[in-house]
Scaffold this active site. Structure first.
Site, PDB file in Angstrom:
ATOM      1  N   CYS A 160      55.814  41.915  42.286  1.00  0.00           N
ATOM      2  CA  CYS A 160      56.063  43.168  43.000  1.00  0.00           C
ATOM      3  C   CYS A 160      56.329  42.917  44.482  1.00  0.00           C
ATOM      4  CB  CYS A 160      54.847  44.079  42.799  1.00  0.00           C
ATOM      5  SG  CYS A 160      54.774  45.502  43.887  1.00  0.00           S
ATOM      6  N   CYS A 207      54.030  44.696  46.907  1.00  0.00           N
ATOM      7  CA  CYS A 207      52.703  44.065  46.863  1.00  0.00           C
ATOM      8  C   CYS A 207      52.680  42.821  47.734  1.00  0.00           C
ATOM      9  CB  CYS A 207      52.325  43.700  45.431  1.00  0.00           C
ATOM     10  SG  CYS A 207      52.197  45.094  44.300  1.00  0.00           S
TER      11      CYS A 207
END
Length: 139
Positions: free
Chosen positions: A60, A63
């Site tokens: 991600c 992230c």
């Protein structure tokens, strides 16, 4: 997962030569099992600490971008317990928290949700952390 990228290292969000950013460092604890989750929440309850649980994934991009900042916040707010859970490693557990997007941050007191943030919004994350940090501790 392991340590955050060192502050002296620079990494752009488009850098594909690094497989993933490390998500846990400073005061961030990596949760790898449901048992460690339960033990950590019990410890937080005993220490009368608010818990922030960051549900993330290695693949991600948001992230990866927020991970070093989350680690910095963990050092800035030592009275709060910061956790990170890889949704791919703990799929069933993450599903039980109804994770629809990563990162998702849950703010917990006594294991109960008191706030939530979906997405890698740095100003909003710090705003919410500062707000829960001001909440009076247990009586």
């Amino acid at each position: 997962m392991g340590n955050c990228v060192a502050k002296s290292q620079s990494q752009t969000k488009d850098d594909d030569s690094v497989q993933h950013v490390e998500f846990a460092s400073g005061n961030v604890q990596l949760i790898t099992t449901k048992e460690s989750w339960n033990q950590t929440l019990e410890q937080a309850r005993g220490d009368r600490k608010i818990v922030i649980a960051n549900f993330s994934a290695r693949w991600c991009s948001p992230c990866k971008i927020i991970a070093p900042y989350y680690c910095e916040l963990s050092e800035k707010y030592p009275s709060i317990m910061f956790l990170v859970i890889d949704v791919d490693e703990l799929t069933d557990f993450s599903t039980s928290w109804d994770i629809k997007a990563t990162p998702t941050f849950f703010f917990l007191r006594d294991g109960q949700e008191i706030d939530k943030l979906v997405g890698a919004n740095k100003p909003e994350l710090e705003k919410k952390i500062a707000a829960v940090n001001l909440v009076p501790r247990y009586q």
